[in-house]
Design a protein around this motif. Structure first.
Motif, PDB file in Angstrom:
ATOM      1  N   ARG A  47       6.052 -64.724-116.381  1.00  0.00           N
ATOM      2  CA  ARG A  47       5.339 -65.792-115.668  1.00  0.00           C
ATOM      3  C   ARG A  47       5.661 -67.157-116.280  1.00  0.00           C
ATOM      4  O   ARG A  47       5.524 -68.177-115.650  1.00  0.00           O
ATOM      5  CB  ARG A  47       3.830 -65.550-115.726  1.00  0.00           C
ATOM      6  CG  ARG A  47       3.383 -64.326-114.949  1.00  0.00           C
ATOM      7  CD  ARG A  47       1.865 -64.208-115.023  1.00  0.00           C
ATOM      8  NE  ARG A  47       1.475 -62.819-115.181  1.00  0.00           N
ATOM      9  CZ  ARG A  47       0.300 -62.430-115.688  1.00  0.00           C
ATOM     10  NH1 ARG A  47      -0.574 -63.325-116.086  1.00  0.00           N
ATOM     11  NH2 ARG A  47       0.023 -61.158-115.797  1.00  0.00           N
ATOM     12  N   TRP A  48       6.018 -67.149-117.535  1.00  0.00           N
ATOM     13  CA  TRP A  48       6.390 -68.389-118.212  1.00  0.00           C
ATOM     14  C   TRP A  48       7.902 -68.642-118.127  1.00  0.00           C
ATOM     15  O   TRP A  48       8.328 -69.742-117.873  1.00  0.00           O
ATOM     16  CB  TRP A  48       6.000 -68.318-119.682  1.00  0.00           C
ATOM     17  CG  TRP A  48       4.589 -68.672-120.013  1.00  0.00           C
ATOM     18  CD1 TRP A  48       4.123 -69.875-120.465  1.00  0.00           C
ATOM     19  CD2 TRP A  48       3.440 -67.800-119.979  1.00  0.00           C
ATOM     20  NE1 TRP A  48       2.769 -69.811-120.707  1.00  0.00           N
ATOM     21  CE2 TRP A  48       2.316 -68.544-120.414  1.00  0.00           C
ATOM     22  CE3 TRP A  48       3.253 -66.461-119.612  1.00  0.00           C
ATOM     23  CZ2 TRP A  48       1.041 -68.004-120.500  1.00  0.00           C
ATOM     24  CZ3 TRP A  48       1.985 -65.923-119.692  1.00  0.00           C
ATOM     25  CH2 TRP A  48       0.897 -66.686-120.121  1.00  0.00           C
ATOM     26  N   ALA A  56       8.132 -66.518-112.563  1.00  0.00           N
ATOM     27  CA  ALA A  56       7.544 -65.403-111.828  1.00  0.00           C
ATOM     28  C   ALA A  56       6.222 -65.752-111.156  1.00  0.00           C
ATOM     29  O   ALA A  56       5.750 -65.009-110.316  1.00  0.00           O
ATOM     30  CB  ALA A  56       7.344 -64.212-112.766  1.00  0.00           C
ATOM     31  N   ASP A  57       5.582 -66.844-111.520  1.00  0.00           N
ATOM     32  CA  ASP A  57       4.319 -67.177-110.849  1.00  0.00           C
ATOM     33  C   ASP A  57       4.422 -68.481-110.059  1.00  0.00           C
ATOM     34  O   ASP A  57       3.429 -69.129-109.761  1.00  0.00           O
ATOM     35  CB  ASP A  57       3.175 -67.246-111.856  1.00  0.00           C
ATOM     36  CG  ASP A  57       3.336 -68.391-112.833  1.00  0.00           C
ATOM     37  OD1 ASP A  57       4.383 -69.074-112.787  1.00  0.00           O
ATOM     38  OD2 ASP A  57       2.407 -68.620-113.613  1.00  0.00           O
ATOM     39  N   ARG A  59       4.418 -59.884-118.475  1.00  0.00           N
ATOM     40  CA  ARG A  59       3.558 -61.066-118.434  1.00  0.00           C
ATOM     41  C   ARG A  59       4.338 -62.311-118.806  1.00  0.00           C
ATOM     42  O   ARG A  59       4.171 -63.372-118.208  1.00  0.00           O
ATOM     43  CB  ARG A  59       2.404 -60.829-119.409  1.00  0.00           C
ATOM     44  CG  ARG A  59       1.380 -61.930-119.493  1.00  0.00           C
ATOM     45  CD  ARG A  59       0.254 -61.501-120.424  1.00  0.00           C
ATOM     46  NE  ARG A  59      -0.847 -62.453-120.401  1.00  0.00           N
ATOM     47  CZ  ARG A  59      -0.986 -63.450-121.259  1.00  0.00           C
ATOM     48  NH1 ARG A  59      -0.080 -63.624-122.219  1.00  0.00           N
ATOM     49  NH2 ARG A  59      -2.016 -64.271-121.190  1.00  0.00           N
TER      50      ARG A  59
END
Ligand code: FES
Length: 575
Positions: free
Chosen positions: A12-13, A17-18, A9
């Motif tokens: 993502r930061w 990754a997002d 997770r």
């Protein structure tokens, strides 16, 4: 469970990754002096700390966090400690319960909004434990709890005295003139001699034990004294374990299943745990999406014996409980009364994890064949026209002779009315009366304070009366005792029948039959309801959080959680 190959997770930061640029996140974390490869995808572990100098029971949690960090580093993770709101039981007004849901929201959003893959929860004082569990359950990222442990035993004039429980007793001694103010002052100095939470089986010890029985801590966590080096070793092992939980994709919803709640209810009976476990477990079950109702506490706990000889139901304190074997020894003794599943945060079931647990003192942890109380030790759920949605009583802390009782009501409209009149020599009351306190429920006080074990009239204490039937919509401290009917629902401020009780009404308490009846007919009750003035509420709304609380808090039979917090919302931040 999340497959191990799923990108973490935190990527993502920190790893773009997002689709959002990652460098602003990394660059500002550089202020903490991390080398560039620190964010290479290793699990980032939040350490959610309820340390506060206004929560003296949690004063050592910064040091405990250092042990957790060691374990996280050892296992290849990156620990990041963050503070949340804390709830100091003895200081906060109107009551810490008023803020439990708010703290849980702080915990929930602090976890959800930050770049962490899992969390270690550091709690201790009464409400900090359920608040953290509730917040973590709502997010459902991998989580493990380490509680702060109980403070050391206190010896006062040769007698071992326990938090709360003995304080209430000595308070009555002062009231009756049998203890001098100087002795009381001496007691005050002695009463809290180390860090850690209350050392009786009060709410903090109960919730630590319940967290262990739910499977959210490593085995043995609950009872290790706060200052014992073994607590710090357990914290380090918990730090290692959270990294594995993240890699295994184990979330609170995998651990806190219906079977886990049933185990927790049974362990709570065996340890003589607090009535507060009822509201906290109901609220927690609501968060994690497990069906659980008030009746479950009576039904599931009914055949469980009281095994643990701790105050307020027994004689000893948490230090002796730890030395005797703690929760694992109780679990082993309960054996087939518990479900052998699901897996706890340790990776094996509660029962399997305690299979080799020894008991070193049978006076403190009894065998099932020789319990302190064979049956009826758990929470009794009462129903009747005085509590249509239920009320609770803890028989193991009550007077057996009062379990069936008829009496004349002596009514106090709220806590101020009680304080103004209880010691009035002219108060028309005798030992057979039933004392009724209104206006102390979730909405009414607000916050459902621990005043349900309100002291008896001074003149009756002086005459040697030790206990009377008391009824209210309040809670009581887990350290307290007495024939005290609590959590009456609906509460008086919500228009429950409790609101319409008057001086002189007949009240019948029948714990064996689970009944609580007001000797007033339906027609008369309807007439009283129709003529009743505005619902009693202490103080003004004040807007802000108070208004939000009053509008959204549910009744005690729903755990006094906010209606909009029921159900797990998952890990995704708003954007
Ligand atoms: Fe903190 Fe009792 S006052 S646990």
């Amino acid at each position: 469970m999340t497959p191990a190959s799923t990108p973490s997770r935190s990527k993502r930061w920190f790893a773009h990754a997002d689709g959002k640029p990652a460098w602003p996140h990394r660059v500002f974390m550089n202020k903490e002096g991390f080398p560039p490869d620190e964010f290479d995808g290793r699990p980032i572990v939040g350490i959610c700390n309820s340390w506060s100098e206004l929560t003296p029971c949690n004063l050592h949690l910064r040091r405990l966090a250092e042990s957790v960090k060691r374990g996280v580093f050892e296992a290849g993770g990156l620990p990041v400690e963050f503070p949340t709101m804390s709830l100091g039981e003895t200081l906060m007004r109107p009551t810490t319960m008023f803020y439990r849901n708010l703290m849980s929201m702080d915990v929930e959003e602090s976890i959800r909004g930050n770049p962490i893959d899992g969390v270690v929860l550091l709690a201790g004082c009464d409400k900090t434990t359920p608040a953290q569990l509730m917040g973590a359950a709502s997010v459902d990222l991998p989580a493990i709890m380490v509680t702060g442990g109980p403070m050391l035993n206190v010896t006062f004039r040769g007698e071992i005295v326990g938090s709360g429980t003995d304080l209430w007793r000595f308070q009555d001694e002062v009231k009756a003139g049998r203890m001098s103010p100087a002795e009381w002052d001496e007691l005050e100095l002695a009463f809290a001699r180390s860090t850690g939470h209350c050392n009786t089986m009060g709410t903090a010890s109960t919730m630590a034990s319940v967290a262990e029985a739910l499977g959210m801590t490593l085995a043995g966590n609950a009872a290790i004294p706060a200052v014992d080096s073994r607590r710090y070793a357990l914290a380090q092992r918990s730090g290692r374990r959270i990294v594995e939980l993240i890699r295994e994709g184990v979330r609170p919803s995998h651990v806190m299943t219906r079977q886990a709640f049933e185990n927790a209810i049974r362990v709570n009976v065996a340890i003589g745990g607090s009535t507060n476990a009822v509201v906290h477990l109901l609220a927690l079950a609501g968060r994690v999406g497990v069906p659980l109702d008030l009746e479950d506490f009576d039904r599931i706990g009914r055949d469980v014996p009281l095994l643990v000889n701790l105050k307020p139901s027994g004689a000893y304190l948490m230090e002796e409980f730890f030395a005797a074997g703690g929760v694992p020894a109780v679990v082993r003794e309960l054996g087939d009364l518990l479900h052998d599943g699901p897996a706890t945060v340790s990776g094996v079931s509660l029962v399997a994890g305690s299979a080799e647990a020894a008991c070193w003192n049978r006076e403190v942890i009894r065998e099932r064949a020789q319990p302190l109380l064979a049956e009826g030790a758990g929470i009794a759920v009462l129903r009747g026209n005085l509590a249509p949605n239920g009320a609770v009583i803890k028989p193991s802390a009550a007077t057996p002779a009062l379990m069936r009782h008829h009496g004349r009501a002596v009514v106090f409209e709220d806590i101020d009315d009680y304080l103004a009149r209880i010691d009035d020599p002219a108060l028309d009351v005798d030992a057979d009366c039933v004392l009724v306190l209104k206006g102390a429920g979730p909405q009414g006080y607000p916050g459902m304070p621990e005043v349900g074990n309100f002291p008896l009239p001074r003149k009756l204490i002086a005459a040697g009366v030790k206990d009377m039937v008391r009824i209210s919509d309040a809670r009581m401290s887990g350290t307290a005792y007495g024939t005290v009917v609590l959590h009456v629902a609906p509460e008086s401020a919500a228009g429950g029948p409790l609101a319409f009780v008057r001086d002189g009404d007949a009240i019948e308490l029948d714990v064996p039959e689970r009944r609580l009846e007001l000797g007033v007919g339906d027609a008369e009750l309807r007439s009283r309801a129709a003529t009743r003035a505005a619902i009693t509420r202490n103080g003004t709304s004040g807007g802000g959080y108070t208004e939000l609380y009053r509008r959204h808090v549910m009744q005690a039979d729903r755990g006094a959680d906010f209606d909009f917090l029921v159900g797990c919302r998952g890990e995704a931040p708003v954007r």
